[in-house]
Motif scaffolding. Structure first.
Motif, mmCIF file in Angstrom:
data_model
loop_
_atom_site.group_PDB
_atom_site.id
_atom_site.type_symbol
_atom_site.label_atom_id
_atom_site.label_comp_id
_atom_site.label_asym_id
_atom_site.label_seq_id
_atom_site.Cartn_x
_atom_site.Cartn_y
_atom_site.Cartn_z
ATOM 1 N N ALA A 14 31.425 62.199 -13.114
ATOM 2 C CA ALA A 14 30.555 61.020 -13.197
ATOM 3 C C ALA A 14 30.787 60.164 -11.966
ATOM 4 O O ALA A 14 31.772 60.348 -11.249
ATOM 5 C CB ALA A 14 30.882 60.207 -14.452
ATOM 6 N N GLU A 15 29.867 59.242 -11.721
ATOM 7 C CA GLU A 15 30.096 58.251 -10.681
ATOM 8 C C GLU A 15 29.333 56.977 -10.993
ATOM 9 O O GLU A 15 28.431 56.959 -11.827
ATOM 10 C CB GLU A 15 29.742 58.795 -9.294
ATOM 11 N N GLN A 16 29.721 55.897 -10.324
ATOM 12 C CA GLN A 16 29.014 54.641 -10.489
ATOM 13 C C GLN A 16 27.614 54.793 -9.927
ATOM 14 O O GLN A 16 27.405 55.469 -8.931
ATOM 15 C CB GLN A 16 29.732 53.502 -9.748
ATOM 16 N N SER A 17 26.656 54.143 -10.564
ATOM 17 C CA SER A 17 25.290 54.160 -10.055
ATOM 18 C C SER A 17 25.047 52.876 -9.283
ATOM 19 O O SER A 17 25.863 51.965 -9.309
ATOM 20 C CB SER A 17 24.313 54.249 -11.221
ATOM 21 N N PRO A 18 23.902 52.771 -8.614
ATOM 22 C CA PRO A 18 23.591 51.520 -7.917
ATOM 23 C C PRO A 18 23.321 50.368 -8.899
ATOM 24 O O PRO A 18 23.277 49.223 -8.496
ATOM 25 C CB PRO A 18 22.307 51.850 -7.140
ATOM 26 N N VAL A 76 20.764 72.487 -15.109
ATOM 27 C CA VAL A 76 21.856 71.853 -15.848
ATOM 28 C C VAL A 76 21.392 70.464 -16.274
ATOM 29 O O VAL A 76 20.498 69.880 -15.660
ATOM 30 C CB VAL A 76 23.142 71.738 -14.988
ATOM 31 N N ASN A 77 22.008 69.943 -17.308
ATOM 32 C CA ASN A 77 21.672 68.602 -17.780
ATOM 33 C C ASN A 77 22.597 67.553 -17.171
ATOM 34 O O ASN A 77 23.751 67.841 -16.848
ATOM 35 C CB ASN A 77 21.782 68.524 -19.302
ATOM 36 N N ALA A 78 22.092 66.349 -17.023
ATOM 37 C CA ALA A 78 22.895 65.217 -16.561
ATOM 38 C C ALA A 78 22.279 63.968 -17.173
ATOM 39 O O ALA A 78 21.280 64.051 -17.894
ATOM 40 C CB ALA A 78 22.892 65.145 -15.041
ATOM 41 N N TYR A 79 22.914 62.815 -16.892
ATOM 42 C CA TYR A 79 22.366 61.572 -17.442
ATOM 43 C C TYR A 79 22.426 60.456 -16.412
ATOM 44 O O TYR A 79 23.472 60.206 -15.814
ATOM 45 C CB TYR A 79 23.110 61.158 -18.711
ATOM 46 N N HIS A 99 28.762 68.386 -14.781
ATOM 47 C CA HIS A 99 29.984 68.879 -15.426
ATOM 48 C C HIS A 99 30.451 67.915 -16.522
ATOM 49 O O HIS A 99 30.891 68.347 -17.591
ATOM 50 C CB HIS A 99 31.085 69.107 -14.379
ATOM 51 N N GLY A 100 30.341 66.619 -16.251
ATOM 52 C CA GLY A 100 30.703 65.642 -17.285
ATOM 53 C C GLY A 100 29.767 65.715 -18.474
ATOM 54 O O GLY A 100 30.187 65.648 -19.632
ATOM 55 N N TYR A 101 28.477 65.898 -18.187
ATOM 56 C CA TYR A 101 27.511 65.949 -19.273
ATOM 57 C C TYR A 101 27.692 67.213 -20.116
ATOM 58 O O TYR A 101 27.512 67.192 -21.336
ATOM 59 C CB TYR A 101 26.082 65.874 -18.728
ATOM 60 N N ALA A 102 28.085 68.299 -19.456
ATOM 61 C CA ALA A 102 28.286 69.552 -20.200
ATOM 62 C C ALA A 102 29.436 69.401 -21.202
ATOM 63 O O ALA A 102 29.393 69.973 -22.305
ATOM 64 C CB ALA A 102 28.574 70.700 -19.225
#
Lengths: 503, 503
Positions: A28-32, B64-67, A42-45
């Protein structure tokens, strides 16, 4: 390579180590958008694995899924007084429903709403408004509904997965004809969470009611599962609330009982969130990065072909594909073994370290020499990154489920041993002060862990613990009563509570 | 019982029939929040079936999925000029991040944001901002990501599932090194949608590019799948957009190619939503309520025990439980047959009609006389509600998958026959005016359906069709070219377009 793949190490700077593990594993990472995270594939999986297991557990206990609006009218939040106090502070508020293009290409909010809408911080009020319409008779009860959704609670100091303005979660909301049934439901779902945490996340938890000051706003009782992270801090990993008739009264959720008399329903709510991904990271990972319990690992086994020329490549890839098919036919935790063949044309060392940092439980290297010897070279994520073991190729697929089972159990045992090693029983206020006084629970600090202490559920206790940045996490339910007197107030209490610093 | 379970019938008042089918099947209802619906458990269970199938198809094609965040900074929407025009009108805007309790118990928005945030109407801009960080080299491409999410587009005239302010959807967002690859992706996902619609929803669709005026704001090309509802109107059931380099330029998504030269990426986006639930309802349902294609039915077979006393009850329930186990062991469409034993103690007639109205494909009644004769009494949702067939109990489970297969194929064939019966080829403007002139496509109206007509992609065509409330739905891709001249402008065009009134 440095001594470890992640810098700083846990011992050097735990909070920064956490950020680096998340980054190295590409989770994951910070968004704007301030406080909102992007959950990378990978985090979402990992979250999808969690969702799949929990969803099956919810359905097996009689729940169905539904979906309620993202927006809540301001007046709904005002209905339950304690709920207002608890949630009114940190909400995203929608005030306009249109944008117009200004002369300089800038967009201007227009179409002011008569009543502002709050982006749901939790959905008791909007779901309760529907339940008031849906429930008429005792025949309509119990109502057992779960929702998978995003929620928003404005956060000034966000941390990926642990505390973000928007997060993903599930929220169960149930309505019952009697108090006893609602309490039973509250505890049933607490058990579901505890089972999931221990069996699937390999994360030992302590179950119990929270003290009054830590209850969900509007709840009669809040129960939580509390886990210990590797810095000794507690992390509340799930909550289940007995709401009594508080929300039913505020929202007029009534039913006519078997005698035809109208009564208010008894309701519950319970939830876990993407915070669990943070909990898993901090429970199991090491100085080389993410370590995943096999049951929630998106990939169980990665196959890494090794070759120096086209002829070798062909033979090695053919063997990998055969093994891939064999592994996919094996089962672990009621599902097919999840295998990935990583045939990308990048440096072998980089590839191996990527899978180490991403927490893949089993890495299998296969080269021409292995093939000639009829073996694969196996590395386990719960051992040192350079440890390898030759396993007969013909046996590997068949042995794989047992290996995963062994790793799953091993991670749980290790986490439990860590918790036990960092738990103490303290029997005086002085001992509590001494234990928590010097530690900061953080970077290079002493690990203060869990203290099992007799304390009353009283404001004086909160006041005494507050300067230590310590809270009563819960009053453990398992195990026998152990009467004692509160080390702060001297009141008699039936059992010890768990005190800790917490996320 | 009246002649039909739903009143009014389709012929009497199609729009109202739709609302009543949704209500009778307990799929969804309006919430107290204007334009937002509550998706009730049965409606959500249908969406879950759709999600499961689509998610597997996306993953099988390498996605792949993400959010990504719910909120989009206002300035992001301003970046792509056409996108602004298309989406700026109908957005929920967050302007405050805090509430304070006023003196009279009322909540007051405070904490004004420096830059307002828009609740995503679609996520090209926020996802693009992340892709600009993630993509550096051709090695990072293609980027193939999907998101399951809620989105908000303010709607003044909401209709359950078909048009709601908040809805659930998936949005795929991909980035590629070449135009050809991005076009290929756009068409691949259009094919995924068409396959899903026809195979799983039993809903025949026409695939093709939209005319310029109907494109997604900012897209180079928009492709859609168009289905015909039973009132003859078209429903756009899914879209796939080739975005060219428009969004990449606006958001600076660049990569260095194999020669080390920087280029803008080529992107796509594609989505389907909970609108598909509305499409399924309007394609298959009849005057007795919902009819569900078996592949997306949450329950395939409902078992209805019949008994008059305790002794009968015991024997019948035992037989039902055995049959339930046998059915669960059978497979249909790669999954176990989904069976529900409905042993609720309510009037048998009410129970049967509930399952009719909810669209369960197969109803099986079992009473003492059936047991004595070694049969079950089978009713199919694609036949009259009172038609029954005695099937040997010992054979039923084994025959069930074939029955479901037959129903699935039958529903598709029926829908296709309906579409063919309501499609015409028109070869002059006068014929178009005559065909669409008198119809209103709605309540008790003549069914105007699809007209295959040679028209140019030109504003004059839109202007001519507008008074008829008719639009060019798409230019069908399948089948051979058929050159002709536009019936409005006289320009040569390579093939016919589909004209229809639409949802």
């Amino acid at each position: 390579m440095p001594a470890s793949a992640i810098s700083p190490t846990r011992a050097e700077d735990y909070p920064e180590w956490y950020q680096q593990v998340v980054r190295a594993a590409d989770l994951a990472e910070q968004s704007p958008v301030r406080g909102c995270m992007v959950i990378k594939p990978h985090g979402y999986a990992i979250w999808e694995q969690m969702q799949g297991i929990l969803d099956r557990m919810f359905k097996a206990t009689g729940h169905v899924n539904a979906y309620f609006p993202l927006f809540i009218p301001l007046s709904y939040l005002e209905q339950e007084a304690k709920h207002v106090e608890g949630f009114a502070k940190e909400c995203a508020v929608v005030t306009h429903h249109r944008l117009e293009l200004g002369p300089n290409g800038k967009l201007i909010p227009t179409g002011k709403l008569e009543e502002p809408l709050v982006v749901r911080p939790t959905s008791e009020t909007i779901i309760g408004a529907m339940y008031a319409k849906w429930v008429q008779s005792w025949r309509d009860l119990p109502l057992l509904v779960n929702q998978w959704a995003n929620v928003v609670r404005w956060e000034m100091r966000p941390r990926l997965f642990l505390r973000t303005a928007e997060f993903l979660w599930q929220e169960g909301h149930t309505a019952h004809a009697t108090s006893a049934e609602a309490v039973e439901e509250t505890l049933r779902m607490l058990d579901v969470y505890a089972t999931f945490a221990e069996r699937d996340l390999a994360m030992p938890v302590i179950k119990g009611p929270k003290p009054a000051g830590e209850r969900f706003p509007g709840a009669v009782d809040t129960y939580s599962i509390e886990a210990m992270m590797q810095d000794g801090k507690a992390l509340q990993a799930g909550t289940s609330h007995f709401l009594g008739q508080n929300f039913a009264r505020a929202q007029n959720i009534k039913f006519s009982n078997t005698a035809g008399v109208e009564e208010f329903c008894w309701t519950t709510s319970w939830g876990v969130s993407t915070r669990l991904v943070g909990a898993v990271i901090m429970t199991h990972s090491d100085d080389d990065g993410l370590v995943l319990p096999p049951r929630i690992a998106p990939v169980h086994v990665v196959l890494l072909p090794i070759h120096r020329n086209d002829a070798e490549r062909e033979a090695v890839l053919a063997a990998c594909r055969t093994l891939e098919a064999e592994l996919s036919a094996e089962r672990f935790a009621d599902e097919p073994v999840r295998v990935r063949l990583d045939a990308r044309d990048i440096r072998g060392g980089d590839k191996v370290w990527q899978h180490v940092k991403q927490g893949v439980p089993l890495r299998v290297e296969i080269g021409p020499r292995d093939l000639a010897a009829g073996v694969v070279s196996l590395s386990r994520r719960d051992r040192g990154p350079k440890e390898r073991e030759a396993v007969p190729l013909a046996e590997f697929a068949r042995r794989c489920p047992a290996l995963l089972e062994e790793m799953q159990a091993g991670l749980f045992a290790r986490a439990r041993a860590f918790r036990e090693a960092h738990s103490v029983r303290l029997d005086s206020q002085a001992a509590v002060l001494d234990h928590f006084g010097a530690g900061d629970g953080g970077a290079a600090g002493r690990i203060t862990g869990f203290a099992h202490v007799h304390v009353a559920d009283a404001p004086a206790v909160t006041a005494a613990l507050d300067p230590l940045k310590v809270t009563v996490r819960c009053i453990p339910m398992d195990g026998p009563d152990e009467p004692g007197t509160c080390v702060i107030t001297g009141q008699p209490v039936p059992r010890r509570s768990v005190l800790a610093r917490a996320y």
